[in-house]
Write a protein that holds these residues in place. Structure first.
Motif, PDB file in Angstrom:
ATOM      1  N   HIS A 128     -50.367  31.079 -19.082  1.00 35.61           N
ATOM      2  CA  HIS A 128     -49.683  32.379 -19.109  1.00 35.61           C
ATOM      3  C   HIS A 128     -50.668  33.549 -19.070  1.00 35.61           C
ATOM      4  N   PHE A 129     -51.934  33.345 -19.438  1.00 38.24           N
ATOM      5  CA  PHE A 129     -52.948  34.382 -19.249  1.00 38.24           C
ATOM      6  C   PHE A 129     -53.057  34.712 -17.755  1.00 38.24           C
ATOM      7  N   CYS A 130     -53.088  33.655 -16.949  1.00 42.14           N
ATOM      8  CA  CYS A 130     -53.180  33.822 -15.499  1.00 42.14           C
ATOM      9  C   CYS A 130     -51.944  34.549 -14.961  1.00 42.14           C
ATOM     10  N   CYS A 131     -50.778  34.203 -15.509  1.00 39.13           N
ATOM     11  CA  CYS A 131     -49.539  34.860 -15.082  1.00 39.13           C
ATOM     12  C   CYS A 131     -49.536  36.344 -15.447  1.00 39.13           C
ATOM     13  N   VAL A 132     -50.068  36.673 -16.619  1.00 37.76           N
ATOM     14  CA  VAL A 132     -50.148  38.084 -17.009  1.00 37.76           C
ATOM     15  C   VAL A 132     -50.945  38.867 -15.970  1.00 37.76           C
ATOM     16  N   LEU A 133     -52.094  38.330 -15.551  1.00 38.65           N
ATOM     17  CA  LEU A 133     -52.895  39.014 -14.534  1.00 38.65           C
ATOM     18  C   LEU A 133     -52.104  39.205 -13.247  1.00 38.65           C
ATOM     19  N   GLY A 162     -40.713  29.568 -18.258  1.00 37.54           N
ATOM     20  CA  GLY A 162     -40.809  30.788 -17.477  1.00 37.54           C
ATOM     21  C   GLY A 162     -42.086  30.828 -16.676  1.00 37.54           C
ATOM     22  N   PHE A 163     -42.913  31.845 -16.914  1.00 38.70           N
ATOM     23  CA  PHE A 163     -44.212  31.967 -16.264  1.00 38.70           C
ATOM     24  C   PHE A 163     -45.290  31.560 -17.274  1.00 38.70           C
ATOM     25  N   GLY A 164     -45.541  30.276 -17.377  1.00 37.85           N
ATOM     26  CA  GLY A 164     -46.570  29.772 -18.284  1.00 37.85           C
ATOM     27  C   GLY A 164     -46.182  29.768 -19.738  1.00 37.85           C
ATOM     28  N   LEU A 165     -44.903  30.000 -20.048  1.00 34.78           N
ATOM     29  CA  LEU A 165     -44.421  30.012 -21.430  1.00 34.78           C
ATOM     30  C   LEU A 165     -43.036  29.390 -21.498  1.00 34.78           C
ATOM     31  N   ILE A 166     -42.717  28.842 -22.669  1.00 35.23           N
ATOM     32  CA  ILE A 166     -41.380  28.317 -22.935  1.00 35.23           C
ATOM     33  C   ILE A 166     -40.769  29.148 -24.057  1.00 35.23           C
ATOM     34  N   HIS A 167     -39.590  29.700 -23.792  1.00 32.37           N
ATOM     35  CA  HIS A 167     -38.874  30.533 -24.760  1.00 32.37           C
ATOM     36  C   HIS A 167     -37.493  29.914 -24.914  1.00 32.37           C
ATOM     37  N   GLU A 168     -37.174  29.400 -26.103  1.00 25.29           N
ATOM     38  CA  GLU A 168     -35.956  28.607 -26.243  1.00 25.29           C
ATOM     39  C   GLU A 168     -35.412  28.677 -27.664  1.00 25.29           C
ATOM     40  N   ASN A 169     -34.250  28.081 -27.834  1.00 22.61           N
ATOM     41  CA  ASN A 169     -33.656  27.911 -29.161  1.00 22.61           C
ATOM     42  C   ASN A 169     -33.981  26.509 -29.645  1.00 22.61           C
ATOM     43  N   TRP A 170     -34.659  26.436 -30.777  1.00 31.33           N
ATOM     44  CA  TRP A 170     -35.040  25.149 -31.367  1.00 31.33           C
ATOM     45  C   TRP A 170     -34.467  25.076 -32.781  1.00 31.33           C
ATOM     46  N   ARG A 171     -33.555  24.174 -32.986  1.00 32.36           N
ATOM     47  CA  ARG A 171     -32.924  23.961 -34.291  1.00 32.36           C
ATOM     48  C   ARG A 171     -32.392  25.273 -34.869  1.00 32.36           C
ATOM     49  N   GLY A 172     -31.771  26.071 -34.001  1.00 35.34           N
ATOM     50  CA  GLY A 172     -31.156  27.317 -34.432  1.00 35.34           C
ATOM     51  C   GLY A 172     -32.087  28.503 -34.501  1.00 35.34           C
TER      52      GLY A 172
END
Length: 535
Positions: free
Chosen positions: A65-70, A273-283
């Motif tokens: 995700h560092f690369c994606c930020v650039l 997403g772009f080098g990161l995972i953003h999700e719902n985990w156990r609420g």
């Protein structure tokens, strides 16, 4: 923070690196206050230096995700379009490969083959030159799948993304990361460390653990850039993670874009997403990405709504940073978490256990009971099976490897097949009643073969060993062949530190002769052509 919380965290960490070997470094923060900031075990078996919070370790794929930020910063400046074919910046690629977009590289939907998997297949852990990665990508004429059809993790895509960024800005990626990311955030102990052959003061050595328990030093077998080359410390990674959640160098919308899920062409939504995972985990809403190198692992994990940030890095191959980080988060939030998914009943192994194969896709799965747990085995990886409703089963590994499994039964109730659903697509895999056992069952695969996309010569030897030998551009590898059916063999690397498994299918080629089709978890339908000197 209560003393009970500290006791729970200590319980997770108390057993780490008690064998006098390499270990881990761990940082846990809540509301910006350090709860744990500690090193365990040795940074180097040579020097005897211990791991400390200031020890530099590789973060592996957490680099992505560092690369994606650039890339997104360059997009915002009008210097890069993430929806244009990458052939604009990398004209050396074959037309079939250059049609992918920067966006598809970042979210792993480009469908191209992966240089790292190809190199490990053909060279093992032999160190390859810097240009090898791009050379492998330029050799590819075919693809794993059509663009946006699937999600398949691809380090080669991030190598291409790195090269695109370098050509846009006219500087090495390491310079761009330092000038545009690390120095503005006072991350002075963070670098893009492109090769283990270069010294990095203050860094830990990575180590492989052997079956008898002894350690050897390890090296990553290639130059690594945006796919996994960053090395950092606990404090720097915490500083970065805080900024990722509440950015100042870029607008908040850029962080949101990094974390936005990916929708495939069939409508399936992947939380990557772009080098990161953003999700719902156990609420709970969590943000994370793991990383791995030869002999080490990393996990960056945050629960932003609870203001918890966790960084774990290891320099030994038998300690998984992602597992430790999840246990630490669980220890802090247990009363607020929804119940864990229930493990599948291991007694189901009596009716479900065995091999399954899909003729249409060439996919092989096995269901096995091991040490009181039930697993789905995919390309040699044992994945814990969980209950899914009344009669279904599922797999969820870091939200990257996700399967749904439903048994198909005949009129007597016997299981004859399983439906395996992956990314919205279902494979019907017929049960293999009994894998082929004949001593001559590998004979139809024997001979000399060639793959121009691997740049390799291949020999299938039959007899006492039944092996596939690959002589690559820079090294070699040997795989054990295990017959599954008359036209399908399972293959597994004989080097325990190259955990590659796959299938080898025998079929008729376009010209009427024999052809082999090789599949691994990150390489699909790689053709091996019979050489004219066969026999």
């Amino acid at each position: 923070m209560t003393s009970n919380d500290m006791e729970k965290l200590d319980a997770v960490l108390s057993g780490l690196a008690t064998d006098g070997g390499p270990g881990v470094i761990v940082s846990v923060q809540r509301a910006g206050v350090p709860l744990v900031r500690r090193g365990y075990g040795l940074a180097s078996l040579d020097s005897g230096l211990v791991n400390t919070p200031a020890t530099k370790m590789r973060i592996g794929s957490t680099t992505k995700h560092f690369c994606c930020v650039l890339a997104l910063l360059l997009r915002n400046e009008g210097k890069l379009s993430i929806d244009e074919p990458i052939a604009r910046w990398l004209p050396e690629l074959p037309a079939s490969q250059g049609a992918r977009t920067v966006r598809q590289l970042m979210n792993h939907t480009g469908g191209m083959r992966d240089y790292l998997d190809l190199s490990l297949l053909s060279n093992g852990l032999t160190i390859v030159p810097e240009e090898a990665a791009f050379d492998y990508q330029c050799r590819q004429q075919e693809e794993n799948f059509s663009t946006s059809e699937q999600f398949m993790y691809n380090n080669g895509g991030y190598r291409l993304l790195s090269l695109v960024i370098e050509r846009v800005i006219g500087k090495p990626l390491a310079h761009a990361m330092r000038e545009r990311l690390f120095e503005p955030l006072s991350m002075y102990d963070t670098v893009l460390w492109s090769t283990d052959l270069d010294p990095l003061p203050g860094s830990a050595t990575t180590h492989l653990v052997h079956p008898d328990g002894h350690f050897t030093k390890s090296l990553f077998p290639s130059v690594i850039l945006g796919e996994g080359g960053v090395a950092s410390t606990l404090d720097d990674m915490q500083r970065w993670l805080s900024h990722l959640v509440n950015p100042a160098l870029w607008p908040h919308t850029l962080s949101d874009e990094l974390m936005a899920p990916t929708t495939l062409s069939n409508g399936y939504i992947n939380p990557y997403g772009f080098g990161l995972i953003h999700e719902n985990w156990r609420g709970m809403t969590v943000l994370h990405h793991a990383g791995g190198v030869v002999g080490g692992t990393c996990q960056m994990l945050a629960a932003p709504e609870q203001d918890i940030q966790i960084i774990v890095m290891s320099n030994r191959s038998d300690v998984t940073a992602a597992d430790i980080a999840q246990k630490l988060l669980t220890a802090l939030l247990e009363p607020q978490l929804t119940p864990e998914d229930e493990p599948a009943d291991p007694q189901l192994g009596a009716s479900l256990g065995g091999d399954y194969y899909c003729d249409q896709s060439g996919r092989h799965f096995a269901i096995e009971a091991r040490e009181g747990k039930l697993y789905l085995v995919s390309f040699g990886m044992p994945l814990p099976l969980l209950r899914d409703g009344e009669s279904g089963l599922k797999v969820n590994l870091l939200s990257i490897i996700v399967f749904g499994i439903v048994a198909v039964r005949d009129s007597s109730g016997a299981v004859t097949a399983i439906h395996v659903t992956e990314q919205g697509k279902t494979h019907r895999c017929e049960r293999v009643s009994q894998p082929v056992q004949s001593a001559s069952s590998v004979e139809p695969f024997s001979g000399n073969w060639r793959s121009d996309e691997l740049g390799a010569d291949i020999v299938v030897e039959t007899g006492e060993r039944d092996v596939l030998r690959i002589v690559g551009l820079y090294g070699r590898n040997v795989f054990k062949l295990q017959p599954l059916r008359g036209d399908v063999c399972l293959l597994s690397s004989l080097d325990p530190h190259v955990p590659l498994h796959g299938t080898l299918r025998l079929r008729q080629g376009a010209t009427g002769g024999r052809e082999l089709m090789l599949d691994t978890s990150r390489t699909r339908r790689l053709r091996l052509q019979e050489r004219a000197d066969h026999g």
